[in-house]
Design a protein around this motif. Structure first.
Motif, short mmCIF file in Angstrom:
data_model
loop_
_atom_site.label_atom_id
_atom_site.label_comp_id
_atom_site.label_asym_id
_atom_site.label_seq_id
_atom_site.Cartn_x
_atom_site.Cartn_y
_atom_site.Cartn_z
N ASN A 82 -10.02 41.66 105.72
CA ASN A 82 -9.92 41.77 107.17
C ASN A 82 -11.27 42.24 107.71
O ASN A 82 -11.57 43.43 107.69
CB ASN A 82 -8.81 42.75 107.54
CG ASN A 82 -8.54 42.79 109.02
OD1 ASN A 82 -9.38 42.39 109.83
ND2 ASN A 82 -7.37 43.27 109.39
N PRO A 83 -12.11 41.32 108.18
CA PRO A 83 -13.45 41.68 108.64
C PRO A 83 -13.49 42.71 109.77
O PRO A 83 -14.46 43.43 109.91
CB PRO A 83 -14.05 40.35 109.11
CG PRO A 83 -13.24 39.30 108.44
CD PRO A 83 -11.88 39.89 108.27
N LYS A 84 -12.43 42.79 110.57
CA LYS A 84 -12.42 43.77 111.66
C LYS A 84 -12.44 45.21 111.15
O LYS A 84 -12.84 46.11 111.87
CB LYS A 84 -11.20 43.55 112.56
CG LYS A 84 -11.29 42.29 113.38
CD LYS A 84 -10.12 42.15 114.29
CE LYS A 84 -10.23 40.85 115.09
NZ LYS A 84 -9.08 40.65 115.95
N LEU A 85 -11.98 45.43 109.92
CA LEU A 85 -11.96 46.78 109.35
C LEU A 85 -13.19 47.08 108.52
O LEU A 85 -13.29 48.15 107.92
CB LEU A 85 -10.70 46.96 108.50
CG LEU A 85 -9.37 46.82 109.23
CD1 LEU A 85 -8.21 46.92 108.24
CD2 LEU A 85 -9.25 47.87 110.31
N ALA A 86 -14.14 46.16 108.46
CA ALA A 86 -15.32 46.32 107.59
C ALA A 86 -16.12 47.57 107.91
O ALA A 86 -16.60 48.25 107.01
CB ALA A 86 -16.20 45.08 107.67
N ALA A 87 -16.28 47.91 109.16
CA ALA A 87 -17.07 49.08 109.54
C ALA A 87 -16.27 50.37 109.45
O ALA A 87 -16.85 51.45 109.49
CB ALA A 87 -17.61 48.91 110.96
N LYS A 88 -14.97 50.26 109.32
CA LYS A 88 -14.12 51.46 109.27
C LYS A 88 -13.71 51.76 107.84
O LYS A 88 -14.48 52.30 107.07
CB LYS A 88 -12.91 51.25 110.18
CG LYS A 88 -13.30 51.08 111.63
CD LYS A 88 -12.12 50.79 112.49
CE LYS A 88 -12.57 50.54 113.92
NZ LYS A 88 -11.47 50.16 114.77
N GLN A 89 -12.48 51.40 107.47
CA GLN A 89 -11.97 51.71 106.14
C GLN A 89 -12.46 50.76 105.06
O GLN A 89 -12.36 51.04 103.89
CB GLN A 89 -10.43 51.67 106.13
CG GLN A 89 -9.80 52.59 107.12
CD GLN A 89 -9.28 51.84 108.34
OE1 GLN A 89 -9.74 50.75 108.67
NE2 GLN A 89 -8.34 52.44 109.03
N GLY A 90 -12.94 49.61 105.45
CA GLY A 90 -13.36 48.58 104.50
C GLY A 90 -12.54 47.32 104.72
O GLY A 90 -11.37 47.38 105.08
N ALA A 91 -13.17 46.20 104.49
CA ALA A 91 -12.53 44.91 104.77
C ALA A 91 -11.48 44.51 103.75
O ALA A 91 -10.60 43.72 104.03
CB ALA A 91 -13.60 43.82 104.86
N TYR A 92 -11.54 45.08 102.54
CA TYR A 92 -10.67 44.64 101.45
C TYR A 92 -9.56 45.64 101.21
O TYR A 92 -9.77 46.86 101.25
CB TYR A 92 -11.48 44.45 100.17
CG TYR A 92 -12.61 43.48 100.35
CD1 TYR A 92 -12.39 42.12 100.41
CD2 TYR A 92 -13.92 43.93 100.50
CE1 TYR A 92 -13.42 41.22 100.59
CE2 TYR A 92 -14.96 43.05 100.68
CZ TYR A 92 -14.71 41.70 100.72
OH TYR A 92 -15.74 40.82 100.91
N SER A 93 -8.37 45.13 100.91
CA SER A 93 -7.26 46.00 100.57
C SER A 93 -6.29 45.29 99.64
O SER A 93 -6.21 44.06 99.62
CB SER A 93 -6.53 46.48 101.83
OG SER A 93 -6.04 45.40 102.56
#
Length: 124
Positions: A82-93
């Motif tokens: 999820n590229p939108k989370l890349a700057a926060k928790q990380g793009a991968y889960s």
């Protein structure tokens, strides 16, 4: 008929920002190196008899690699980008069947280490 181009269509000014906002975004996809890392883990788990099938979904907001014990069931795990989370928790889960996030991070290989532990499906 005339051979002259339609001048009305050529003299319209389009705001570039509006054009970009109205354009359908391309779906999020896994890149080649990301797929290599995921398929390496998938192959190992298939060899251990844990997983038997997979599906890849490229959506507007995220890419999802789902793994199954049996096709037709709910996925055991989902590996999401999820590229939108890349700057926060990380793009991968990595998410389990119940929707619990098992691991999240900025680097896919680190996130995939969750499968290095013995994760087994317990059927009751």
């Amino acid at each position: 008929m005339t051979d002259q181009p339609d001048l009305q269509a050529s003299n319209v000014v389009v705001d570039l920002m509006d054009y970009r906002n109205n354009k359908d975004p391309l779906p999020v996809t896994f890149h080649r190196r990301e797929l290599d890392a995921i398929l390496w883990v998938y192959g190992r788990m298939v060899g251990e008899g844990e997983w038997r099938d997979y599906a890849i979904d490229h959506l507007r907001d995220r890419a999802v690699f789902s793994v199954f014990k049996r096709s037709g069931e709910m996925p055991l795990y989902r590996i999401e980008k999820n590229p939108k989370l890349a700057a926060k928790q990380g793009a991968y889960s990595v998410i389990n069947t119940h929707g619990t996030i098992l691991k999240r991070g900025h680097e896919l290989k680190q996130v995939l280490k969750v499968f290095d532990k013995v994760l087994r499906l317990v059927e009751t």
